[in-house]
Design a protein around this motif. Structure first.
Motif, PDB file in Angstrom:
ATOM      1  N   LEU A  77      -8.616  21.047  40.964  1.00 39.23           N
ATOM      2  CA  LEU A  77      -8.439  20.646  39.573  1.00 39.23           C
ATOM      3  C   LEU A  77      -6.955  20.429  39.300  1.00 39.23           C
ATOM      4  O   LEU A  77      -6.116  21.163  39.801  1.00 39.23           O
ATOM      5  N   PRO A  78      -6.626  19.406  38.538  1.00 38.13           N
ATOM      6  CA  PRO A  78      -5.199  19.102  38.323  1.00 38.13           C
ATOM      7  C   PRO A  78      -4.487  20.217  37.582  1.00 38.13           C
ATOM      8  O   PRO A  78      -5.066  20.886  36.732  1.00 38.13           O
ATOM      9  N   VAL A  79      -3.229  20.408  37.934  1.00 42.76           N
ATOM     10  CA  VAL A  79      -2.406  21.360  37.205  1.00 42.76           C
ATOM     11  C   VAL A  79      -2.104  20.749  35.840  1.00 42.76           C
ATOM     12  O   VAL A  79      -1.567  19.643  35.755  1.00 42.76           O
ATOM     13  N   PRO A  80      -2.486  21.437  34.767  1.00 46.49           N
ATOM     14  CA  PRO A  80      -2.305  20.836  33.444  1.00 46.49           C
ATOM     15  C   PRO A  80      -0.841  20.602  33.105  1.00 46.49           C
ATOM     16  O   PRO A  80       0.010  21.428  33.398  1.00 46.49           O
ATOM     17  N   LYS A  81      -0.574  19.464  32.514  1.00 49.01           N
ATOM     18  CA  LYS A  81       0.745  19.180  31.966  1.00 49.01           C
ATOM     19  C   LYS A  81       0.607  19.145  30.452  1.00 49.01           C
ATOM     20  O   LYS A  81      -0.364  18.624  29.928  1.00 49.01           O
ATOM     21  N   GLN A  82       1.564  19.728  29.775  1.00 47.47           N
ATOM     22  CA  GLN A  82       1.449  19.849  28.335  1.00 47.47           C
ATOM     23  C   GLN A  82       1.303  18.482  27.681  1.00 47.47           C
ATOM     24  O   GLN A  82       2.063  17.551  27.970  1.00 47.47           O
ATOM     25  N   PHE A 171     -10.592  38.882  24.803  1.00 48.00           N
ATOM     26  CA  PHE A 171     -11.328  37.719  24.317  1.00 48.00           C
ATOM     27  C   PHE A 171     -10.529  36.454  24.620  1.00 48.00           C
ATOM     28  O   PHE A 171      -9.306  36.426  24.479  1.00 48.00           O
ATOM     29  N   SER A 172     -11.245  35.389  25.013  1.00 43.94           N
ATOM     30  CA  SER A 172     -10.526  34.176  25.388  1.00 43.94           C
ATOM     31  C   SER A 172     -11.401  32.937  25.263  1.00 43.94           C
ATOM     32  O   SER A 172     -12.633  33.007  25.188  1.00 43.94           O
ATOM     33  N   LEU A 173     -10.733  31.802  25.262  1.00 41.67           N
ATOM     34  CA  LEU A 173     -11.339  30.493  25.492  1.00 41.67           C
ATOM     35  C   LEU A 173     -11.090  30.189  26.964  1.00 41.67           C
ATOM     36  O   LEU A 173      -9.966  30.362  27.446  1.00 41.67           O
ATOM     37  N   HIS A 174     -12.089  29.718  27.692  1.00 38.49           N
ATOM     38  CA  HIS A 174     -11.852  29.423  29.108  1.00 38.49           C
ATOM     39  C   HIS A 174     -12.913  28.489  29.673  1.00 38.49           C
ATOM     40  O   HIS A 174     -14.012  28.357  29.130  1.00 38.49           O
ATOM     41  N   GLY A 175     -12.564  27.855  30.782  1.00 34.42           N
ATOM     42  CA  GLY A 175     -13.535  27.044  31.499  1.00 34.42           C
ATOM     43  C   GLY A 175     -14.574  27.922  32.171  1.00 34.42           C
ATOM     44  O   GLY A 175     -14.295  29.064  32.543  1.00 34.42           O
ATOM     45  N   ALA A 176     -15.784  27.384  32.344  1.00 31.13           N
ATOM     46  CA  ALA A 176     -16.875  28.129  32.995  1.00 31.13           C
ATOM     47  C   ALA A 176     -17.555  27.218  34.008  1.00 31.13           C
ATOM     48  O   ALA A 176     -18.143  26.197  33.629  1.00 31.13           O
ATOM     49  N   TYR A 177     -17.471  27.577  35.300  1.00 31.53           N
ATOM     50  CA  TYR A 177     -18.061  26.775  36.368  1.00 31.53           C
ATOM     51  C   TYR A 177     -19.417  27.306  36.817  1.00 31.53           C
ATOM     52  O   TYR A 177     -20.095  26.682  37.635  1.00 31.53           O
ATOM     53  N   TRP A 178     -19.848  28.470  36.314  1.00 30.19           N
ATOM     54  CA  TRP A 178     -21.036  29.151  36.838  1.00 30.19           C
ATOM     55  C   TRP A 178     -22.323  28.833  36.083  1.00 30.19           C
ATOM     56  O   TRP A 178     -23.378  29.310  36.428  1.00 30.19           O
ATOM     57  N   HIS A 179     -22.229  28.038  35.029  1.00 28.53           N
ATOM     58  CA  HIS A 179     -23.448  27.593  34.358  1.00 28.53           C
ATOM     59  C   HIS A 179     -23.181  26.233  33.721  1.00 28.53           C
ATOM     60  O   HIS A 179     -22.039  25.784  33.608  1.00 28.53           O
ATOM     61  N   ASN A 180     -24.242  25.567  33.319  1.00 29.52           N
ATOM     62  CA  ASN A 180     -24.117  24.257  32.675  1.00 29.52           C
ATOM     63  C   ASN A 180     -25.000  24.228  31.439  1.00 29.52           C
ATOM     64  O   ASN A 180     -25.652  23.221  31.150  1.00 29.52           O
ATOM     65  N   ASN A 181     -25.011  25.348  30.717  1.00 25.94           N
ATOM     66  CA  ASN A 181     -25.893  25.494  29.554  1.00 25.94           C
ATOM     67  C   ASN A 181     -25.077  25.506  28.266  1.00 25.94           C
ATOM     68  O   ASN A 181     -25.356  26.276  27.348  1.00 25.94           O
ATOM     69  N   PHE A 182     -24.083  24.649  28.204  1.00 23.13           N
ATOM     70  CA  PHE A 182     -23.200  24.613  27.047  1.00 23.13           C
ATOM     71  C   PHE A 182     -23.952  24.120  25.815  1.00 23.13           C
ATOM     72  O   PHE A 182     -24.804  23.248  25.896  1.00 23.13           O
ATOM     73  N   PRO A 195     -15.315  22.984  32.343  1.00 23.29           N
ATOM     74  CA  PRO A 195     -13.956  22.951  32.909  1.00 23.29           C
ATOM     75  C   PRO A 195     -13.168  21.702  32.548  1.00 23.29           C
ATOM     76  O   PRO A 195     -11.972  21.777  32.262  1.00 23.29           O
ATOM     77  N   GLU A 196     -13.828  20.545  32.561  1.00 25.96           N
ATOM     78  CA  GLU A 196     -13.104  19.313  32.249  1.00 25.96           C
ATOM     79  C   GLU A 196     -12.636  19.282  30.789  1.00 25.96           C
ATOM     80  O   GLU A 196     -11.565  18.748  30.474  1.00 25.96           O
ATOM     81  N   ASP A 197     -13.428  19.874  29.891  1.00 28.13           N
ATOM     82  CA  ASP A 197     -13.015  19.973  28.492  1.00 28.13           C
ATOM     83  C   ASP A 197     -11.949  21.046  28.310  1.00 28.13           C
ATOM     84  O   ASP A 197     -10.992  20.866  27.542  1.00 28.13           O
ATOM     85  N   ALA A 198     -12.116  22.165  29.023  1.00 29.41           N
ATOM     86  CA  ALA A 198     -11.143  23.251  28.935  1.00 29.41           C
ATOM     87  C   ALA A 198      -9.765  22.789  29.408  1.00 29.41           C
ATOM     88  O   ALA A 198      -8.743  23.217  28.850  1.00 29.41           O
ATOM     89  N   ALA A 199      -9.725  21.913  30.421  1.00 33.85           N
ATOM     90  CA  ALA A 199      -8.449  21.410  30.920  1.00 33.85           C
ATOM     91  C   ALA A 199      -7.705  20.641  29.832  1.00 33.85           C
ATOM     92  O   ALA A 199      -6.488  20.781  29.664  1.00 33.85           O
ATOM     93  N   LYS A 200      -8.437  19.831  29.080  1.00 33.04           N
ATOM     94  CA  LYS A 200      -7.814  19.053  27.999  1.00 33.04           C
ATOM     95  C   LYS A 200      -7.294  19.976  26.897  1.00 33.04           C
ATOM     96  O   LYS A 200      -6.180  19.802  26.398  1.00 33.04           O
TER      97      LYS A 200
END
Length: 233
Positions: A77-82, A171-182, A195-200
Motif C-alpha cells: 500500500l502506498p505511503v500516504p502523502k499529506q 479508540f481509533s479510525l482505521h483501515g480493516a482488511y479482515w472483513h468486507n462487511n462495511f 483500506p483504500e478509503d482509510a488511506a485517503k
C-alpha cells in the motif's frame, strides 16, 4: 487472636483471587471483568505499539479464522502523502452510527463519504474528539472466545480521545482488511474503514503526516471527530 485474624484475612484473599480467576476463564468472564474494569477498544493491554512499523511475515486471527495479509498486500500500500486542504476552512470528520457512514468536511464542503463498521462487540463512544496520533500500521488484539482477534499491520490508524475517552482506551479510525462487511457494525469499538478509503482519509486528516507516526501538537493539531447516533440492532 491477631494471628488467627491474619490467617482468616489471608484465606479470604485467596478465595477472592481464585473466584476472580475462575470468572475470567468462564465464557462470560470477560464481560463481567469489563464491567468492573472497562477494556480498551482495540487491545487487551490498550495501545501496544506506537512505532507505526510494518511487521513482516505475520498472519492475523479474526472470529476464529486466520486472515491472510497477502490478499490485501498491505506491505505494498502506498505511503500516504499529506493532501493539503482545498480551502483554509477547518477540517471535521463525522461518524453517523445510525447509518454506519463517515463524512469528512472542510468547512461546509463535503470531501469524503464512506461506509464504515462501528462497534458490535464493544460500543463506539459518541461525542466530540480530537485525533492525537496517526500510525501507518499497528497491531490490535482483544476480545475473547468467538470474538477474539489478533491483527498485525492494521493500516492508517488515527487514534482519537477526549476527557471521557482517554488516549489509553485506544479508540481509533482505521483501515480493516479482515472483513468486507462495511455499512454494518463489526468492531470492538473502533471505526473500521475500507483500506483504500482509510488511506485517503489518513492523508487528508490532521495532524500533517510525517513518516510512520505523527503526534498532534499545538502547531500541528489533530482533526476534530464527532460521533453521533445509535447503531442498528
Amino acid at each position: 487472636k491477631k494471628k488467627a485474624f491474619d490467617i482468616v484475612v489471608r484465606r479470604l484473599f485467596l478465595v477472592l483471587v481464585a473466584c476472580f480467576i475462575i470468572v475470567g476463564l468462564s465464557p462470560f468472564g470477560s464481560k463481567i471483568i469489563q464491567r468492573i474494569n472497562p477494556s480498551c477498544a482495540n487491545s487487551i493491554s490498550c495501545i501496544k505499539d506506537l512505532s507505526g512499523k510494518f511487521e513482516s511475515n505475520q498472519e492475523g486471527v479474526f472470529m476464529g479464522r486466520k486472515v491472510s495479509l497477502s490478499s490485501r498486500d498491505l506491505a505494498q500500500l502506498p505511503v500516504p502523502k499529506q493532501v493539503l486542504g482545498e480551502t483554509s476552512a477547518p477540517k471535521h470528520i463525522s461518524v453517523d452510527l445510525s447509518n454506519q457512514r463517515l463524512y469528512a468536511y472542510e468547512g461546509d464542503k463535503k470531501m469524503f463519504d464512506f461506509p464504515v463498521s462501528t462497534g458490535k462487540w464493544g460500543r463506539t463512544p459518541t461525542g466530540e474528539y480530537k485525533i492525537w496520533v496517526k500510525l501507518r500500521y499497528t497491531r490490535m488484539s482483544g476480545g475473547s472466545g468467538n470474538d477474539y482477534y489478533n491483527l498485525p499491520n492494521v493500516p492508517y490508524v488515527m487514534f482519537f480521545y477526549n476527557n471521557e475517552a482517554s488516549k489509553g482506551r485506544g479508540f481509533s479510525l482505521h483501515g480493516a482488511y479482515w472483513h468486507n462487511n462495511f455499512g454494518y457494525p463489526m468492531s470492538h469499538g473502533c471505526v473500521n474503514i475500507r483500506p483504500e478509503d482509510a488511506a485517503k482519509l489518513y492523508s487528508w486528516a490532521d495532524p500533517v503526516t510525517e513518516g510512520n507516526i505523527t503526534h498532534a501538537t499545538n502547531d500541528n493539531p489533530g482533526t476534530t471527530v464527532t460521533i453521533y447516533g445509535e447503531p442498528p440492532t
